[in-house]
Design an enzyme around this catalytic site. Structure first.
Site, PDB file in Angstrom:
ATOM      1  N   HIS A  13     -10.752   0.115   1.025  1.00  0.00           N
ATOM      2  CA  HIS A  13     -10.590   1.223   1.973  1.00  0.00           C
ATOM      3  C   HIS A  13     -11.961   1.360   2.652  1.00  0.00           C
ATOM      4  O   HIS A  13     -12.893   1.892   2.060  1.00  0.00           O
ATOM      5  CB  HIS A  13     -10.192   2.484   1.201  1.00  0.00           C
ATOM      6  CG  HIS A  13     -10.275   3.757   1.976  1.00  0.00           C
ATOM      7  ND1 HIS A  13      -9.174   4.535   2.251  1.00  0.00           N
ATOM      8  CD2 HIS A  13     -11.324   4.413   2.530  1.00  0.00           C
ATOM      9  CE1 HIS A  13      -9.544   5.606   2.935  1.00  0.00           C
ATOM     10  NE2 HIS A  13     -10.847   5.561   3.114  1.00  0.00           N
ATOM     11  N   LEU A  20       2.499   6.475  -4.891  1.00  0.00           N
ATOM     12  CA  LEU A  20       3.679   7.030  -5.562  1.00  0.00           C
ATOM     13  C   LEU A  20       3.361   8.330  -6.302  1.00  0.00           C
ATOM     14  O   LEU A  20       4.258   9.012  -6.774  1.00  0.00           O
ATOM     15  CB  LEU A  20       4.283   6.005  -6.531  1.00  0.00           C
ATOM     16  CG  LEU A  20       4.941   4.781  -5.881  1.00  0.00           C
ATOM     17  CD1 LEU A  20       5.443   3.812  -6.942  1.00  0.00           C
ATOM     18  CD2 LEU A  20       6.092   5.195  -4.966  1.00  0.00           C
ATOM     19  N   HIS A  49       2.627  14.362   0.679  1.00  0.00           N
ATOM     20  CA  HIS A  49       1.947  15.607   0.323  1.00  0.00           C
ATOM     21  C   HIS A  49       2.964  16.735   0.382  1.00  0.00           C
ATOM     22  O   HIS A  49       3.816  16.758   1.268  1.00  0.00           O
ATOM     23  CB  HIS A  49       0.818  15.920   1.315  1.00  0.00           C
ATOM     24  CG  HIS A  49      -0.348  14.995   1.211  1.00  0.00           C
ATOM     25  ND1 HIS A  49      -1.193  14.986   0.119  1.00  0.00           N
ATOM     26  CD2 HIS A  49      -0.813  14.047   2.050  1.00  0.00           C
ATOM     27  CE1 HIS A  49      -2.133  14.064   0.312  1.00  0.00           C
ATOM     28  NE2 HIS A  49      -1.928  13.470   1.467  1.00  0.00           N
ATOM     29  N   ASN A 100      -4.938   5.862  -7.142  1.00  0.00           N
ATOM     30  CA  ASN A 100      -5.559   7.199  -7.122  1.00  0.00           C
ATOM     31  C   ASN A 100      -4.617   8.289  -7.617  1.00  0.00           C
ATOM     32  O   ASN A 100      -4.324   9.264  -6.931  1.00  0.00           O
ATOM     33  CB  ASN A 100      -6.091   7.539  -5.717  1.00  0.00           C
ATOM     34  CG  ASN A 100      -4.993   7.574  -4.659  1.00  0.00           C
ATOM     35  OD1 ASN A 100      -3.928   7.006  -4.828  1.00  0.00           O
ATOM     36  ND2 ASN A 100      -5.269   8.265  -3.566  1.00  0.00           N
ATOM     37  N   HIS A 126       0.835  -1.210   0.000  1.00  0.00           N
ATOM     38  CA  HIS A 126       0.000   0.000   0.000  1.00  0.00           C
ATOM     39  C   HIS A 126       0.870   1.262   0.000  1.00  0.00           C
ATOM     40  O   HIS A 126       1.190   1.814   1.046  1.00  0.00           O
ATOM     41  CB  HIS A 126      -0.902  -0.042   1.236  1.00  0.00           C
ATOM     42  CG  HIS A 126      -1.987   0.982   1.232  1.00  0.00           C
ATOM     43  ND1 HIS A 126      -3.224   0.777   1.808  1.00  0.00           N
ATOM     44  CD2 HIS A 126      -2.039   2.243   0.732  1.00  0.00           C
ATOM     45  CE1 HIS A 126      -3.978   1.846   1.664  1.00  0.00           C
ATOM     46  NE2 HIS A 126      -3.279   2.757   1.027  1.00  0.00           N
ATOM     47  N   ASP A 146      -8.631   2.798  -3.254  1.00  0.00           N
ATOM     48  CA  ASP A 146      -8.129   3.393  -2.008  1.00  0.00           C
ATOM     49  C   ASP A 146      -8.069   4.918  -2.062  1.00  0.00           C
ATOM     50  O   ASP A 146      -7.680   5.511  -3.057  1.00  0.00           O
ATOM     51  CB  ASP A 146      -6.738   2.873  -1.644  1.00  0.00           C
ATOM     52  CG  ASP A 146      -6.305   3.448  -0.307  1.00  0.00           C
ATOM     53  OD1 ASP A 146      -6.959   3.153   0.699  1.00  0.00           O
ATOM     54  OD2 ASP A 146      -5.345   4.227  -0.288  1.00  0.00           O
ATOM     55  N   HIS A 164      -5.545  -0.811   5.925  1.00  0.00           N
ATOM     56  CA  HIS A 164      -5.371  -0.021   7.160  1.00  0.00           C
ATOM     57  C   HIS A 164      -6.462  -0.143   8.225  1.00  0.00           C
ATOM     58  O   HIS A 164      -7.171   0.819   8.509  1.00  0.00           O
ATOM     59  CB  HIS A 164      -5.154   1.457   6.820  1.00  0.00           C
ATOM     60  CG  HIS A 164      -6.012   2.041   5.721  1.00  0.00           C
ATOM     61  ND1 HIS A 164      -7.384   1.946   5.711  1.00  0.00           N
ATOM     62  CD2 HIS A 164      -5.665   2.726   4.608  1.00  0.00           C
ATOM     63  CE1 HIS A 164      -7.836   2.559   4.632  1.00  0.00           C
ATOM     64  NE2 HIS A 164      -6.828   3.029   3.949  1.00  0.00           N
ATOM     65  N   ASP A 185       0.810   2.689   3.753  1.00  0.00           N
ATOM     66  CA  ASP A 185      -0.066   3.786   3.313  1.00  0.00           C
ATOM     67  C   ASP A 185       0.756   5.072   3.167  1.00  0.00           C
ATOM     68  O   ASP A 185       0.289   6.163   3.511  1.00  0.00           O
ATOM     69  CB  ASP A 185      -1.249   3.980   4.271  1.00  0.00           C
ATOM     70  CG  ASP A 185      -2.353   4.854   3.650  1.00  0.00           C
ATOM     71  OD1 ASP A 185      -2.253   5.206   2.449  1.00  0.00           O
ATOM     72  OD2 ASP A 185      -3.306   5.191   4.373  1.00  0.00           O
ATOM     73  N   ASN A 223      -6.135   9.354   7.161  1.00  0.00           N
ATOM     74  CA  ASN A 223      -7.380   8.640   6.935  1.00  0.00           C
ATOM     75  C   ASN A 223      -7.124   7.152   6.729  1.00  0.00           C
ATOM     76  O   ASN A 223      -6.425   6.801   5.786  1.00  0.00           O
ATOM     77  CB  ASN A 223      -8.072   9.214   5.691  1.00  0.00           C
ATOM     78  CG  ASN A 223      -9.485   8.701   5.543  1.00  0.00           C
ATOM     79  OD1 ASN A 223     -10.073   8.186   6.483  1.00  0.00           O
ATOM     80  ND2 ASN A 223     -10.032   8.844   4.343  1.00  0.00           N
TER      81      ASN A 223
HETATM   82 ZN   LIG Z   1      -6.956   4.275   2.302  1.00  0.00          ZN
END
Ligand SMILES: [Zn+2]
Length: 428
Positions: A177, A59, A307, A90, A56, A150, A230, A303, A276
């Site tokens: 998720h 990238l 950012h 995503n 998880h 996710d 998660h 995860d 999250n």
């Molecule tokens: Zn997630």
């Protein structure tokens, strides 16, 4: 062919042995191996693990190269001891077609720091309405076997059922998720006493647990395999434990941050702790550790969610959710699981390499440290103590919740098919 002799390494934390790498393969494991023609690495009792596998990782490429790229993300992964990562879907565009997953897969091949296995989106544009080209992504060069929206939950029960039915045909898995969207509208942190005191919108445990309960029952009904991303609550652990006792084909992951940190940190209003699912209570943390130890939770997954500074260094409500994790995961697991006596190093190898490779159907990772196997290895100085300084991260982003915190352990060497990607703690 280049030969490397790792001398005196505790393989999976056991007796010190020598490991001879010849080319891309482990040639021999044993005592007092000949160093003739080989470059020698004195391990001095460091722990040798199979290269870590992260099921998880975000990238961010294509589309958010300001936060991470396949190159910087795989450099971060190698620094943290990983030899393979699964890249979440995503991105922009979303990885919902054979074209996008092949692009990510190719970028991974070019990076050279660790293998990148793309995850395909379950639904077109992560919108939860229409199944994406699951079969085409599986048949592509990227050979996608893990599918996930996710960041978002596949909340429509019929879509989830169809996805489970579809991937069953080729042995794939849907990674959910688990977040009931209506119950988490406006959610900013764990729902409870602290959220009430701080006046922040709550993310109740039941929003996670209700989806997990539904999905394990759907997996049972369809006879398919589901993976839960998660896990963050004690109640989720109970549901997964029940499902496994019933013989349902479910696997589950926990992040390092949910094994260590609690919602109390939100009182600082420092958005580095915004994630999250949210940080929960001490009781949840202890339940998650126990579940990881007893096998109810199968794996640790980072995860890793990079950012840029401007998306995190702002007021709580406006900040993006997520933390980087690849470069600190093993240290957090050492502190929370090994130094507490809950897991030995063989147990860590199972949860951070063998099991994630199995769940993701990766053939050449998560293999035993023995002759004839691919030389994907991680050497860890477990006696090391150091303060986390994100200025030294290989990741393009710095949003770590551990800045200034002392954590144990340091990856000194990582080998990808016999090639050192990390030497003496530095990227090669
Ligand atoms: Zn997630």
């Amino acid at each position: 062919m280049s030969k490397i002799l790792i001398r005196g390494a505790k393989v999976l934390g056991g007796e010190a042995q020598d490991v001879l790498i010849d080319g891309e393969t482990i040639a021999e494991v044993g005592q007092d191996l000949s160093a003739e023609g080989a470059q020698v690495i004195e391990a001095g009792g460091q722990v040798l693990l199979p290269g870590l596998v992260d099921l998880h990782t975000h990238l961010r490429e294509p589309g958010r190269e300001d936060s991470e790229t396949v190159l910087t993300g795989t450099r971060a992964a190698a620094s943290g001891g990983y030899t393979a990562v699964f890249a979440m879907a995503n991105t922009f565009p979303v990885a919902d077609t054979a074209g996008v997953v092949e692009q990510v897969w190719r970028l991974g091949k070019e990076s050279g720091y660790c293998d990148v296995q793309p995850i395909g989106a379950v639904t077109v544009g992560l919108e939860g309405k229409q199944l994406s080209e699951l079969g085409a992504m599986h048949d592509s060069a990227a050979r996608v076997t893990v599918f996930s929206d996710d960041g978002k939950c596949v909340d429509d029960a019929v879509i989830m059922r169809r996805a489970l039915e579809y991937v069953k045909a080729f042995g794939g898995v849907v990674a959910q998720h688990a977040q009931e969207p209506r119950l988490t509208e406006g959610a900013q942190m764990n729902e409870g006493v602290v959220s009430a005191e701080l006046g922040l919108g709550g993310w109740p445990a039941v929003a996670e647990e209700s989806i997990i309960a539904r999905d394990v029952l759907l997996a049972e009904h369809v006879g398919s395999r589901v993976h839960i991303c998660h896990l963050s609550t004690a109640g989720s652990v109970e549901i997964v434990r029940w499902a496994k006792s019933r013989g349902i084909d479910v696997t589950a992951e926990v992040t390092p941050h949910h094994l260590l940190l609690t919602e109390e940190l939100v009182r600082s209003y420092n958005a580095v702790y915004k994630v999250n699912p949210p940080l929960r209570t001490e009781r949840d943390v202890l339940a998650l550790r126990e579940a990881l130890a007893d096998g109810t939770i199968d794996i640790v997954a980072t995860d890793h969610a990079p950012h840029p500074h401007e998306d995190k260094d702002c007021e709580w409500a406006a900040a993006a959710m997520g933390m980087v994790g690849l470069e600190t995961a093993l240290s957090v697991v050492q502190q929370t699981m090994v130094e507490t006596g809950l897991l030995d190093w063989a147990g860590v190898a199972e949860r951070m390499s063998f099991a994630p490779a199995r769940i993701g159907s990766l053939e050449n990772h998560g293999r035993p440290v023995s002759a004839g196997e691919p030389a994907n290895l991680t050497l860890v100085d477990t006696s090391y103590r150091g303060v986390v300084d994100p200025a030294h991260f290989a990741s393009r982003s710095r949003n770590t919740p551990y800045e200034g915190r002392e954590l144990p352990g340091r990856v000194t060497h990582t080998f990808l098919r016999g090639r050192a990607t990390v030497v003496d703690g530095k990227l090669a």
